[in-house]
Motif scaffolding. Structure first.
Motif, PDB file in Angstrom:
ATOM      1  N   VAL A  64       0.857  -1.184   0.000  1.00  0.00           N
ATOM      2  CA  VAL A  64       0.000   0.000   0.000  1.00  0.00           C
ATOM      3  C   VAL A  64       0.893   1.234   0.000  1.00  0.00           C
ATOM      4  O   VAL A  64       1.728   1.400   0.898  1.00  0.00           O
ATOM      5  N   ILE A 112       1.208   5.305   0.135  1.00  0.00           N
ATOM      6  CA  ILE A 112       0.458   6.472   0.599  1.00  0.00           C
ATOM      7  C   ILE A 112       1.360   7.707   0.556  1.00  0.00           C
ATOM      8  O   ILE A 112       2.282   7.825   1.369  1.00  0.00           O
ATOM      9  N   LEU A 122      -6.302   2.133   9.065  1.00  0.00           N
ATOM     10  CA  LEU A 122      -5.562   1.444   8.012  1.00  0.00           C
ATOM     11  C   LEU A 122      -5.060   0.072   8.457  1.00  0.00           C
ATOM     12  O   LEU A 122      -5.325  -0.951   7.794  1.00  0.00           O
ATOM     13  N   LEU A 145      -3.272   4.944  -2.024  1.00  0.00           N
ATOM     14  CA  LEU A 145      -4.296   5.495  -1.143  1.00  0.00           C
ATOM     15  C   LEU A 145      -3.871   6.876  -0.692  1.00  0.00           C
ATOM     16  O   LEU A 145      -2.703   7.091  -0.348  1.00  0.00           O
ATOM     17  N   PRO A 184      -9.896   3.171   3.986  1.00  0.00           N
ATOM     18  CA  PRO A 184      -8.956   2.047   3.874  1.00  0.00           C
ATOM     19  C   PRO A 184      -9.662   0.698   3.810  1.00  0.00           C
ATOM     20  O   PRO A 184      -9.106  -0.267   3.288  1.00  0.00           O
ATOM     21  N   ILE A 239      -9.852  -1.243   0.484  1.00  0.00           N
ATOM     22  CA  ILE A 239      -8.686  -1.911  -0.115  1.00  0.00           C
ATOM     23  C   ILE A 239      -8.992  -3.380  -0.380  1.00  0.00           C
ATOM     24  O   ILE A 239      -8.614  -3.944  -1.418  1.00  0.00           O
TER      25      ILE A 239
END
Length: 318
Positions: A7, A9, A25, A94, A102, A105
């Motif tokens: 992931v 960010i 998250l 994200l 979140p 996802i």
């Protein structure tokens, strides 16, 4: 071991909302049952974001990695740096403002498991101002006609990418780009799903009206030559129209004589042509500017530090 999910960010001046992001998250990712890593890219934040990310790394060093830029290079360069650091087979981008939950996802990863290598997202009900929503929809339609890139909601960064797409994106050395569109050009089997959209948890949007305009210029000029071709065709048509108008004026002068009427019409036509010329020169300047930035071959971004476990530490914790 390589994680199944990465992931990415990007973070820029998000100190007021990072704690809430962490609270949602990590539980959401833990619940998926996949091995994962979270890569935060601090894009030269001027607040305490870097320190908060470093503290989070100390709390969850097993799944957290932090890339620290030495300055602000923009959201898409931060994502590109995150892509280069990823190790997972599926990569999800994200935003840090929690406008994209979140918890969504898992839905993107599930769609990827169906055989897709690119999963975009469409916000079910946008929590943005009316002008921004309408402007985004108008630019989406225009962009699709110009670039043939089909993204229903181009402004939504919650997207999933397969490893094959990420590897190809990492080979690109574009100084200015639009990551979702670039990845779309490499995808063999893209699709989209509908996701929820929430209001920002804290802070304000980092995209001003000027930034959005610049972003769309990068998107159009970076993936299509249609604007240049359009103005080339327009120039040809205006040349023929100007020649026809000149012949008409000559005939009227020979048949009727000198006329005072029509002066303002000629002024209007002249100003219109000047506007077209100036706009086309500006558009040409956009393409030349992109060439100029590319040929300078300066680094797209500079990484100041990376907070991550070494391979020796990984062995000790396993």
């Amino acid at each position: 071991m390589k994680p199944e999910l990465s992931v990415v960010i990007p973070v820029y001046n998000e100190e007021s909302g990072l704690a809430k992001l962490f609270e949602r998250l990590y539980p959401a990712l833990d619940a998926l049952g996949y091995s994962y890593e979270v890569i935060f890219v601090n894009d030269g934040s001027r607040d305490r974001s870097a320190g908060i990310l470093a503290e989070q790394y100390r709390i969850r060093p097993d799944v957290t990695r932090v890339v620290l830029f030495n300055g602000n290079y923009g959201q898409h360069m931060a994502i590109m740096a995150g892509f280069e650091a990823t190790r997972g087979e599926v990569v999800v981008t994200l935003d840090a403002d929690l406008q994209n939950p979140p918890e969504e996802i898992g839905n993107l990863v599930a769609k990827m498991r169906e055989g897709y290598d690119y999963v975009g997202s469409i916000r079910r009900k946008r929590q943005d101002s009316a002008w921004r929503t309408y402007a985004s929809k108008a630019m989406n339609r225009l962009r699709e006609k110009l670039t043939r890139i089909k993204m229903t909601d181009q402004g939504n960064m919650l997207r999933a990418y397969g490893r094959n797409v990420i590897d190809l994106v990492n080979k690109c050395q574009e100084v200015t780009t639009f990551v979702p569109a670039l990845a779309y050009t490499f995808a063999r089997k893209p699709t989209e799903i509908i996701v929820e959209h929430e209001e920002r948890s804290a802070g304000e949007s980092k995209y001003s009206l000027y930034s959005l305009i610049r972003l769309n210029f990068d998107l159009v000029t970076g993936f299509s030559l249609v604007p240049l071709q359009f103005f080339s065709l327009l120039g040809i048509l205006l040349s023929f129209a100007s020649a026809a108008l000149f012949i008409l004026i000559v005939f009227r002068r020979l048949l009727i004589g000198a006329e005072v009427g029509g002066v303002f019409t000629l002024f209007a036509i002249t100003f219109f042509l000047m506007g077209v010329i100036l706009f086309s020169i500006g558009l040409l300047g956009e393409y030349i500017g992109r060439i100029y930035l590319q040929v300078r071959a300066r680094p797209r971004y500079v990484v100041q530090a990376i907070l991550e476990q070494s391979s020796e530490e990984d062995k000790q914790t396993s």
